[in-house]
Design an enzyme around this catalytic site. Structure first.
Site, PDB file in Angstrom:
ATOM      1  N   LYS A 180     -13.750  -1.385  -3.570  1.00 30.15           N
ATOM      2  CA  LYS A 180     -14.480  -0.433  -4.441  1.00 30.15           C
ATOM      3  C   LYS A 180     -13.534   0.653  -4.949  1.00 30.15           C
ATOM      4  CE  LYS A 180     -18.683  -2.048  -4.254  1.00 30.15           C
ATOM      5  NZ  LYS A 180     -19.339  -2.633  -5.373  1.00 30.15           N
ATOM      6  N   LYS A 190     -16.722 -14.012  -5.832  1.00 33.87           N
ATOM      7  CA  LYS A 190     -18.142 -14.245  -5.553  1.00 33.87           C
ATOM      8  C   LYS A 190     -19.034 -13.799  -6.711  1.00 33.87           C
ATOM      9  CE  LYS A 190     -19.371  -9.879  -3.523  1.00 33.87           C
ATOM     10  NZ  LYS A 190     -20.557  -9.185  -3.165  1.00 33.87           N
ATOM     11  N   LYS A 233     -23.453  -8.477  -8.772  1.00 29.81           N
ATOM     12  CA  LYS A 233     -24.322  -7.828  -9.766  1.00 29.81           C
ATOM     13  C   LYS A 233     -23.522  -7.214 -10.893  1.00 29.81           C
ATOM     14  CE  LYS A 233     -27.967  -6.753  -6.503  1.00 29.81           C
ATOM     15  NZ  LYS A 233     -27.899  -6.038  -5.231  1.00 29.81           N
TER      16      LYS A 233
HETATM   17  P1  TYM Z   1     -26.144  -6.483  -1.827  1.00 28.27           P
HETATM   18  O1  TYM Z   1     -27.285  -5.832  -2.510  1.00 28.27           O
HETATM   19  O2  TYM Z   1     -24.819  -6.499  -2.481  1.00 28.27           O
HETATM   20  O3  TYM Z   1     -26.520  -7.969  -1.503  1.00 28.27           O
HETATM   21  C1  TYM Z   1     -27.726  -8.294  -0.833  1.00 28.27           C
HETATM   22  C2  TYM Z   1     -27.538  -9.523   0.033  1.00 28.27           C
HETATM   23  O4  TYM Z   1     -27.060 -10.616  -0.759  1.00 28.27           O
HETATM   24  C3  TYM Z   1     -25.870 -11.140  -0.214  1.00 28.27           C
HETATM   25  N1  TYM Z   1     -24.985 -11.586  -1.304  1.00 28.27           N
HETATM   26  C4  TYM Z   1     -24.403 -12.795  -1.351  1.00 28.27           C
HETATM   27  N2  TYM Z   1     -24.441 -13.836  -0.512  1.00 28.27           N
HETATM   28  C5  TYM Z   1     -23.748 -14.945  -0.857  1.00 28.27           C
HETATM   29  N3  TYM Z   1     -23.021 -15.052  -2.011  1.00 28.27           N
HETATM   30  C6  TYM Z   1     -22.954 -14.027  -2.879  1.00 28.27           C
HETATM   31  N4  TYM Z   1     -22.280 -14.139  -4.011  1.00 28.27           N
HETATM   32  C7  TYM Z   1     -23.650 -12.821  -2.574  1.00 28.27           C
HETATM   33  N5  TYM Z   1     -23.810 -11.625  -3.209  1.00 28.27           N
HETATM   34  C8  TYM Z   1     -24.614 -10.879  -2.406  1.00 28.27           C
HETATM   35  C9  TYM Z   1     -25.244  -9.995   0.563  1.00 28.27           C
HETATM   36  O5  TYM Z   1     -24.390 -10.478   1.570  1.00 28.27           O
HETATM   37  C10 TYM Z   1     -26.463  -9.311   1.124  1.00 28.27           C
HETATM   38  O6  TYM Z   1     -26.892  -9.961   2.299  1.00 28.27           O
HETATM   39  N6  TYM Z   1     -24.683  -3.464   1.846  1.00 28.27           N
HETATM   40  C11 TYM Z   1     -25.727  -4.380   1.435  1.00 28.27           C
HETATM   41  C12 TYM Z   1     -27.091  -3.755   1.429  1.00 28.27           C
HETATM   42  C13 TYM Z   1     -27.470  -3.196   2.745  1.00 28.27           C
HETATM   43  C14 TYM Z   1     -27.793  -3.920   3.924  1.00 28.27           C
HETATM   44  C15 TYM Z   1     -28.096  -2.946   4.901  1.00 28.27           C
HETATM   45  C16 TYM Z   1     -27.853  -5.277   4.229  1.00 28.27           C
HETATM   46  C17 TYM Z   1     -27.596  -1.876   3.030  1.00 28.27           C
HETATM   47  N7  TYM Z   1     -27.978  -1.741   4.325  1.00 28.27           N
HETATM   48  C18 TYM Z   1     -28.463  -3.326   6.188  1.00 28.27           C
HETATM   49  C19 TYM Z   1     -28.203  -5.639   5.522  1.00 28.27           C
HETATM   50  C20 TYM Z   1     -28.491  -4.666   6.484  1.00 28.27           C
HETATM   51  C21 TYM Z   1     -25.398  -4.840   0.029  1.00 28.27           C
HETATM   52  O7  TYM Z   1     -24.684  -4.221  -0.698  1.00 28.27           O
HETATM   53  O8  TYM Z   1     -26.027  -5.945  -0.336  1.00 28.27           O
END
Ligand code: TYM
Length: 329
Positions: free
Chosen positions: A111, A194, A197
């Site tokens: 980031k 990967k 968003k």
């Molecule tokens: P975020 O919003 O980026 O993504 C949400 C979930 O989707 C998964 N993910 C993926 N899995 C496989 N391939 C991909 N290309 C891919 N892109 C996203 C992420 O691994 C995630 O499981 N930090 C987290 C949000 C969060 C969170 C938490 C998650 C905040 N607190 C506590 C679990 C527990 C995040 O940015 O996810």
């Protein structure tokens, strides 16, 4: 019955990576476990959304959670910013987390590279807030994709460190909820990393079929195999990775064989891939459209979720305060 917790950042539409990485088993999970599903709207502040965008994307994630089949009566579905206990635990955990380990975190380094003019403290302490999200319900299982593996490891470190410091056995060590053998990483359509968003390489659950077809047809490929069983370029491997999660094993074998005997036509391959993606996303997209305008229902869901989540969170924070020594005179 285990405590399961899932979080999704409210920074835009959910895509196939989110779905296959974390959400695909939500419906089954909520039947078998005590589930907490939440929208990580505090986490989205690291990129400074406008107030309108913040609300809009929070609502979008709520709708998409519901559209994949979450039943708010069976689980606790809530918004992070409705639970002040999470921020309190975040503050308390921060006292026992070190600058060096936060600076070494891969997502922080990524980031910082992506947004060099906005390396804010929230970005640095992002893993601590995430640990607070998980530990506030003392969750044991966390459905996440491969990209969140390190954050989970940090959560375990913070949890065990707290236990050691205060000589208690209070926080459990949460692990990833595995769908198969390994955590999932869905690649993007641009031949590189990967699906994400903000990378412009994603297929969203809410995309119209025509949009999906266009995106897939534009996906990066190479000029095709020229000798049998030739090693695949990353861009082709990526498309096969997506095919494997949306298509039948027969379809995957068919195109694999075509690749290996050099008769594959990427146009046909992509057409099939697009149609199989559309089969997965269509029922979800239809639900999204149906739910989006039902503000009254969404309001009810979010207020019920806040109440249930706070019940669990306030119990933890009360116990944590006792352990730390915030006792009444
Ligand atoms: P975020 O919003 O980026 O993504 C949400 C979930 O989707 C998964 N993910 C993926 N899995 C496989 N391939 C991909 N290309 C891919 N892109 C996203 C992420 O691994 C995630 O499981 N930090 C987290 C949000 C969060 C969170 C938490 C998650 C905040 N607190 C506590 C679990 C527990 C995040 O940015 O996810």
């Amino acid at each position: 019955m285990e405590i399961v917790l899932s979080g999704i950042r409210s920074t835009g539409n959910l895509h196939l990576g989110n779905y296959f990485g974390a959400m695909q088993n939500f419906v089954k999970m909520q039947e078998e476990n005590k589930c907490f599903f939440f929208i990580a709207d505090y986490h989205s502040l690291t990129t400074h959304p406008t107030p309108e965008n913040l609300l809009e994307s929070t609502k979008q994630v709520l709708v998409e959670y519901l559209a994949v089949g979450i039943d708010p009566e069976k689980c606790t579905l809530y918004r992070q910013s409705d639970i002040p206990e999470i921020t309190e635990l975040y503050l308390l955990l921060n006292m026992n987390v070190y600058l060096g380990e936060l600076e070494r975190c891969t997502t922080f380094k990524d980031k910082a590279r992506q947004q060099p003019n906005n390396i804010n403290a929230g970005l640095l302490t992002y893993p601590v807030l995430m640990a607070a999200d998980i530990l506030i319900h003392r969750a044991l299982k966390v459905p996440v994709g491969k990209d969140q593996e390190q954050h989970l490891e940090m959560t375990r470190n913070f949890a065990t460190r707290f236990n050691r410091l205060y000589k208690v056995d209070y926080f459990p060590e949460p692990t990833a909820y595995n769908f198969g053998k390994d955590l999932i990483k869905i690649p993007g359509l641009d031949g590189s990393g990967k699906m994400g968003k903000s990378e412009g390489n994603a297929i969203n659950l809410a995309d119209e079929p025509e949009v999906i077809r266009k995106k897939v047809m534009k996906a990066v490929t190479d000029s095709g195999p020229t000798s049998p069983n030739q090693e695949m370029a990353d861009s082709i491997k990526n498309l096969f990775t997506i095919l494997k999660v949306v298509s039948t094993p027969e379809t995957v074998n068919y195109f694999n064989e075509k690749y290996n005997d050099c008769s594959i036509r990427y146009g046909d391959f992509k057409k099939q891939l697009a149609e199989d993606i559309i089969s997965v996303t269509t029922p979800i997209r239809e639900k999204i459209i149906e739910l989006k305008s039902n503000n009254e229902y969404l309001r009810k869901v979010i207020s019920m979720g806040a109440e249930k989540a706070r019940e669990s969170a306030s119990k933890t924070i009360k116990e944590v305060r006792e352990i730390i020594g915030f006792k009444s005179f």
